[in-house]
Write a protein that holds these residues in place. Structure first.
Motif, PDB file in Angstrom:
ATOM      1  N   VAL A 114      -7.966  -7.926  -1.222  1.00 41.26           N
ATOM      2  CA  VAL A 114      -6.752  -8.690  -1.532  1.00 41.26           C
ATOM      3  C   VAL A 114      -5.830  -8.847  -0.314  1.00 41.26           C
ATOM      4  O   VAL A 114      -5.439  -9.968   0.042  1.00 41.26           O
ATOM      5  CB  VAL A 114      -5.984  -8.034  -2.699  1.00 41.26           C
TER       6      VAL A 114
ATOM      7  N   SER B  76       0.819  -1.218   0.000  1.00 39.67           N
ATOM      8  CA  SER B  76       0.000   0.000   0.000  1.00 39.67           C
ATOM      9  C   SER B  76       0.849   1.263   0.000  1.00 39.67           C
ATOM     10  O   SER B  76       0.586   2.183  -0.779  1.00 39.67           O
ATOM     11  CB  SER B  76      -0.931   0.005   1.225  1.00 39.67           C
TER      12      SER B  76
ATOM     13  N   PHE C 127      -2.392  -1.740  -3.683  1.00 37.61           N
ATOM     14  CA  PHE C 127      -3.694  -1.998  -3.082  1.00 37.61           C
ATOM     15  C   PHE C 127      -4.023  -0.932  -2.035  1.00 37.61           C
ATOM     16  O   PHE C 127      -3.112  -0.333  -1.452  1.00 37.61           O
ATOM     17  CB  PHE C 127      -3.707  -3.381  -2.410  1.00 37.61           C
TER      18      PHE C 127
ATOM     19  N   LYS D  23     -10.373  -5.257  -4.813  1.00 37.02           N
ATOM     20  CA  LYS D  23      -9.071  -4.613  -4.540  1.00 37.02           C
ATOM     21  C   LYS D  23      -8.857  -4.429  -3.036  1.00 37.02           C
ATOM     22  O   LYS D  23      -7.755  -4.601  -2.516  1.00 37.02           O
ATOM     23  CB  LYS D  23      -9.012  -3.254  -5.244  1.00 37.02           C
ATOM     24  N   HIS D  24      -9.932  -4.079  -2.333  1.00 34.39           N
ATOM     25  CA  HIS D  24      -9.809  -3.907  -0.876  1.00 34.39           C
ATOM     26  C   HIS D  24      -9.691  -5.240  -0.144  1.00 34.39           C
ATOM     27  O   HIS D  24      -9.219  -5.294   0.988  1.00 34.39           O
ATOM     28  CB  HIS D  24     -11.023  -3.137  -0.334  1.00 34.39           C
TER      29      HIS D  24
ATOM     30  N   ASP E 105     -13.789  -2.711  -7.081  1.00 30.17           N
ATOM     31  CA  ASP E 105     -13.336  -1.895  -5.944  1.00 30.17           C
ATOM     32  C   ASP E 105     -13.291  -2.736  -4.655  1.00 30.17           C
ATOM     33  O   ASP E 105     -12.310  -2.665  -3.903  1.00 30.17           O
ATOM     34  CB  ASP E 105     -14.297  -0.707  -5.771  1.00 30.17           C
TER      35      ASP E 105
END
Length: 320
Positions: free
Chosen positions: A188, A156, A162, A185-186, A182
């Protein structure tokens, strides 16, 4: 099979009643008045006392328990002091987020760990076996919160691949495919953390279970009959190693829900683990009891599932 199943279900009902008594008693033994933040502080002391009497705060513990159980049997887990909403609605708004996270993590763990554990056992002391063993030890040893923080630092902040936290992007209201992308992606990073810890455990148990059966007489007999090594391991070996693998898989199901507290807190994932943490901080006793009962049912259901799978994998068990 039916008799075996009925016996197991009756046992679980007795255990669930015992758990409900313990949960209710322990929560109500906590000091202080949990309703102090719920009632308007500007009202008179007399009205305040009358309201506490109406909600049964001064009833004896057995009477309060009986009232609570009656409400539960009608699908009412009480009223959340902090969220000012029915407990069942508050839990329902969060538990499916945890269910999505736990399901994806479990499927990913099984798909990777079981084949890796089997290959590791059949190729004992090979490079692959050493790699699997090292990964297993790391996964079992590393704390989930530390691994989660490392994931956030690497993916991040450093690589910016991510998002750091949450379930959706703040300020964005995506719908359709964009909304699903969306959320994925959060998901993962928390899925990687949960999967890695489960994967290590399942891989380790699968390897040791296969190693126990791989030198048995029936395996040698199967080889002597000319069966291929794949059939010998996957059909004869894996089936006889299933009892241990079923045990660890069914243990992992409730741990994904109850153990998600740290992962959900680190990634600010709005699930049942984080809700439990918030309920404890706010002394929301009805919500705490509701969450504990839901988690207890999940744990007992996992045990029942394990009993059923044992009977399917080994028919001798149902006749004991």
């Amino acid at each position: 099979m039916l008799k075996y199943l009925v016996k197991r279900i009756l046992t679980l009902i007795v255990v669930l009643i015992g758990i409900s008594i313990i949960v209710f008693t322990l929560v109500h033994m906590q000091p202080g008045n949990p309703y102090s933040t719920m009632i308007d502080p500007n009202i008179s002391q007399e009205v305040y006392e009358n309201m506490l009497k109406e909600i049964g705060y001064y009833d004896s513990l057995p009477i309060q328990y009986i009232k609570w159980i009656k409400r539960i049997l009608h699908g009412d887990l009480g009223y959340s002091i902090h969220y000012k909403a029915p407990v069942i609605d508050v839990i329902n708004s969060r538990i499916w987020n945890t269910f999505i996270l736990a399901s994806v993590s479990m499927i990913l763990s099984i798909c990777i760990a079981i084949p890796a554990g089997i290959i590791s056992a059949t190729k004992k002391y090979s490079i692959f076996d050493y790699i699997v063993t090292i990964i297993s030890f790391i996964g079992i040893s590393i704390p989930s919160f530390f691994f989660g923080l490392l994931m956030i630092k690497w993916f991040s902040f450093d690589l910016k691949i991510f998002p750091v936290s949450g379930m959706t992007t703040v300020g964005k209201y995506y719908t359709g495919i964009k909304g699903i992308v969306d959320v994925v992606k959060h998901m993962v990073l928390p899925v990687i953390v949960l999967s890695f810890l489960n994967l290590a455990m399942i891989m380790r148990y699968t390897r040791s279970s296969i190693l126990e059966v791989i030198n048995q007489d029936y395996i040698r007999t199967a080889r002597a009959k000319g069966l291929s090594e794949g059939v010998v391991i996957c059909v004869h070996g894996f089936r006889n190693a299933l009892i241990s693998i079923i045990t660890i898989l069914c243990i992992q199901i409730p741990s994904l829900f109850s153990g998600a507290l740290l992962t959900e807190t680190i990634f600010v994932w709005p699930g049942i683990g984080r809700l439990n943490y918030e309920a404890v901080l706010n002394r929301d006793y009805p919500l705490i009891m509701g969450i504990l009962m839901i988690l207890s049912i999940i744990i007992l259901f996992s045990n029942l599932l394990a009993d059923i799978l044992y009977a399917v994998a080994d028919p001798r068990i149902r006749y004991d």
